[in-house]
Scaffold this motif. Structure first.
Motif, PDB file in Angstrom:
ATOM      1  N   LYS A   1       0.828  -1.174   0.110  1.00 53.09           N
ATOM      2  CA  LYS A   1      -0.028   0.043   0.065  1.00 53.09           C
ATOM      3  C   LYS A   1       0.948   1.424  -0.381  1.00 53.09           C
ATOM      4  N   ILE A   2       0.220   2.349  -0.255  1.00 53.98           N
ATOM      5  CA  ILE A   2       1.252   2.937  -1.098  1.00 53.98           C
ATOM      6  C   ILE A   2      -0.116   4.254  -0.425  1.00 53.98           C
ATOM      7  N   CYS A   3       0.753   5.651   0.564  1.00 57.89           N
ATOM      8  CA  CYS A   3       0.024   6.595   0.195  1.00 57.89           C
ATOM      9  C   CYS A   3      -0.208   7.801  -0.716  1.00 57.89           C
ATOM     10  N   LYS A   4      -1.534   8.240  -0.913  1.00 58.82           N
ATOM     11  CA  LYS A   4      -1.665   9.045  -2.475  1.00 58.82           C
ATOM     12  C   LYS A   4      -1.177  10.261  -2.296  1.00 58.82           C
ATOM     13  N   LYS A   5      -0.992  10.454  -1.153  1.00 53.30           N
ATOM     14  CA  LYS A   5      -0.460  12.360  -0.723  1.00 53.30           C
ATOM     15  C   LYS A   5       1.387  11.844  -0.412  1.00 53.30           C
ATOM     16  N   CYS A   6       1.086  11.433   0.115  1.00 51.06           N
ATOM     17  CA  CYS A   6       2.753  11.269   0.203  1.00 51.06           C
ATOM     18  C   CYS A   6       4.007  10.422  -0.338  1.00 51.06           C
ATOM     19  N   HIS A   7       3.349   9.747  -1.153  1.00 51.32           N
ATOM     20  CA  HIS A   7       3.250   8.538  -1.919  1.00 51.32           C
ATOM     21  C   HIS A   7       4.770   8.122  -1.709  1.00 51.32           C
ATOM     22  N   LEU A   8       4.602   7.968  -0.501  1.00 50.97           N
ATOM     23  CA  LEU A   8       5.653   6.546  -0.005  1.00 50.97           C
ATOM     24  C   LEU A   8       5.014   5.259   0.940  1.00 50.97           C
ATOM     25  N   PRO A   9       5.500   4.586   1.008  1.00 44.93           N
ATOM     26  CA  PRO A   9       4.899   3.262   1.502  1.00 44.93           C
ATOM     27  C   PRO A   9       4.199   3.218   3.297  1.00 44.93           C
ATOM     28  N   LYS A  10       3.071   2.829   2.712  1.00 45.13           N
ATOM     29  CA  LYS A  10       1.708   3.421   4.444  1.00 45.13           C
ATOM     30  C   LYS A  10       2.021   1.768   5.183  1.00 45.13           C
ATOM     31  N   PRO A  11       2.432   2.602   6.021  1.00 36.61           N
ATOM     32  CA  PRO A  11       2.556   1.004   6.849  1.00 36.61           C
ATOM     33  C   PRO A  11       1.082   0.621   7.561  1.00 36.61           C
ATOM     34  N   GLU A  12       0.288  -0.314   7.970  1.00 41.35           N
ATOM     35  CA  GLU A  12      -0.719  -0.358   8.724  1.00 41.35           C
ATOM     36  C   GLU A  12      -0.498   0.342  10.149  1.00 41.35           C
ATOM     37  N   ARG A  13      -1.975   0.714  10.209  1.00 47.11           N
ATOM     38  CA  ARG A  13      -3.091   1.879  11.112  1.00 47.11           C
ATOM     39  C   ARG A  13      -2.056   2.882  10.856  1.00 47.11           C
ATOM     40  N   ALA A  14      -1.671   3.054  10.099  1.00 50.85           N
ATOM     41  CA  ALA A  14      -1.199   4.485   9.942  1.00 50.85           C
ATOM     42  C   ALA A  14      -1.537   5.136   8.925  1.00 50.85           C
ATOM     43  N   HIS A  15      -1.423   7.042   9.073  1.00 43.68           N
ATOM     44  CA  HIS A  15      -3.022   7.153   8.310  1.00 43.68           C
ATOM     45  C   HIS A  15      -1.878   9.044   8.140  1.00 43.68           C
ATOM     46  N   HIS A  16      -2.719   9.326   6.539  1.00 37.17           N
ATOM     47  CA  HIS A  16      -2.381  10.917   6.578  1.00 37.17           C
ATOM     48  C   HIS A  16      -3.242  12.059   7.460  1.00 37.17           C
TER      49      HIS A  16
ATOM     50  N   ARG B   1       0.164   4.984  13.730  1.00 35.20           N
ATOM     51  CA  ARG B   1      -0.715   3.876  14.542  1.00 35.20           C
ATOM     52  C   ARG B   1      -1.456   5.469  14.792  1.00 35.20           C
ATOM     53  N   PHE B   2      -1.993   6.756  13.709  1.00 38.14           N
ATOM     54  CA  PHE B   2      -2.365   7.720  14.073  1.00 38.14           C
ATOM     55  C   PHE B   2      -3.805   7.567  14.543  1.00 38.14           C
ATOM     56  N   ASP B   3      -4.322   8.308  16.171  1.00 47.14           N
ATOM     57  CA  ASP B   3      -5.720   8.424  16.269  1.00 47.14           C
ATOM     58  C   ASP B   3      -5.893   9.666  15.900  1.00 47.14           C
ATOM     59  N   HIS B   4      -5.242  11.286  16.236  1.00 46.69           N
ATOM     60  CA  HIS B   4      -6.050  12.273  15.817  1.00 46.69           C
ATOM     61  C   HIS B   4      -4.841  13.741  15.855  1.00 46.69           C
ATOM     62  N   HIS B   5      -5.503  14.816  14.859  1.00 41.00           N
ATOM     63  CA  HIS B   5      -4.151  15.709  15.538  1.00 41.00           C
ATOM     64  C   HIS B   5      -4.623  16.806  16.231  1.00 41.00           C
ATOM     65  N   CYS B   6      -4.025  16.877  17.485  1.00 43.91           N
ATOM     66  CA  CYS B   6      -4.511  17.705  18.429  1.00 43.91           C
ATOM     67  C   CYS B   6      -3.774  19.659  17.944  1.00 43.91           C
ATOM     68  N   PRO B   7      -4.652  20.761  18.186  1.00 45.97           N
ATOM     69  CA  PRO B   7      -3.874  21.398  18.731  1.00 45.97           C
ATOM     70  C   PRO B   7      -3.433  21.599  20.534  1.00 45.97           C
ATOM     71  N   TRP B   8      -3.635  21.899  20.523  1.00 41.14           N
ATOM     72  CA  TRP B   8      -3.739  22.166  22.524  1.00 41.14           C
ATOM     73  C   TRP B   8      -2.010  21.213  22.047  1.00 41.14           C
TER      74      TRP B   8
END
Length: 325
Positions: free
Chosen positions: A112-127, A137-144
């Protein structure tokens, strides 16, 4: 429009951090300048040796809580959640070998390849659209914290919230009498250097922070106990509904049971004992965040069901613009 919002959220990150630190430290000052002197009287004539020992222990306990809040907040901010360019593998040699074998096996079957990074995307990873990069293992982006919550800093983020909620509850419990006194405007006597309005604001803020962070903290502990991230929860909820409608049983491939999930998340094992959870020291997570061991129940499923589950997880990895609003 979405790009403008993402850029604004990224730019405002340092401002959120300054505000958070200022509010927390204001409550700290309110405690030591008002609440603590009100509840503890070192120079009282009738205080006993046991009473003085209690005061010393109270000071040590509160200092410990304050340090843990600041330490875990700092680590959540400064620790990179993990990305595609990370090459360091944390853990034992056996762990490294195990995850390497998992990497070769899964990449061979399900590349699997990230459509934006164009790099291999491991399981549980998100852009993350705010950081404009893939996060392990992306959960969320926190501005705090001006950062994503991911594989390497999720532990610090959860512990920061835990100490914040406990400290807010402590402040509310022991500060309600000074709070009532500060509201008595008709009484001009206020023998504390900390201003009355700030004391009232600090107390109300502690209630609000305790409730808001308490709900968020409880949510994250639920995710930890069930071996999910925020993104995975919604996908699993959807997949669970489909499985139920078809008379099948849904299995979360990363779920090893409540106790084992806690151990894996806080990295409790041979190297780190259970009490290290209470140590404000840097402790890395288990594994490299790229490949994860699956539970036995998952491997007992038919091979076609296993493949469908892995492909479904890959499909949800294409979701973009996932943020903490």
């Amino acid at each position: 429009m979405a790009k403008i919002v993402d850029k604004a959220m990224w730019s405002a990150g340092p401002v959120f951090i300054v505000i958070a630190i200022a509010l927390v430290d204001m409550c700290v000052l309110a405690y030591y300048l008002v609440v603590f002197p009100y509840n503890h009287h070192w120079f009282s004539e009738d205080i006993t040796l046991l009473g003085k020992l209690g005061i010393i222990l109270t000071v040590l306990f509160t200092l410990y809580m304050i340090y843990c809040i600041h330490f875990h907040y700092y680590m959540a901010i400064k620790t990179h959640p993990g990305g595609m360019t990370d090459t360091v593998i944390h853990g034992t040699e056996d762990d490294s070998t195990q995850y390497t074998l998992l990497q070769y096996e899964e990449n061979a079957q399900y590349p699997k390849i990230c459509k934006k990074c164009h790099l291999p995307k491991p399981e549980r990873a998100h852009h993350c659209s705010v950081c404009n990069s893939c996060v392990l293992r992306f959960d969320h982006h926190c501005p705090w914290i001006h950062n994503c919550v991911g594989h390497y800093n999720h532990r610090y983020f959860v512990l920061f919230m835990t100490y914040m909620v406990l400290s807010a509850a402590y402040f509310v419990i022991f500060g309600w009498r000074p709070f009532i006194i500060c509201l008595d405007i008709a009484n001009p006597e206020w023998p504390y250097y900390f201003p009355r309005p700030l004391m009232a604001f600090a107390y109300i803020l502690s209630i609000c922070m305790g409730l808001a962070l308490g709900a968020l903290c409880a949510w994250h502990y639920y995710l930890v106990l069930t071996a999910q991230t925020t993104v995975e929860f919604y996908n699993n909820y959807y997949e669970k509904g489909i499985a139920k409608s078809q008379g099948e049983i849904f299995v979360n491939m990363y779920d090893f049971g409540y106790l084992e999930n806690i151990r894996k998340f806080f990295n409790i094992g041979e190297k780190y004992a259970w009490y290290t959870v209470f140590y404000p020291i840097p402790i890395p997570p288990q594994g490299n965040g790229r490949h994860f061991e699956k539970c036995q129940e998952f491997y007992l499923l038919p091979e076609t069901v296993q493949q469908d589950a892995i492909l479904a997880n890959q499909a949800v990895q294409d979701l973009e613009d996932v943020k903490d609003l």
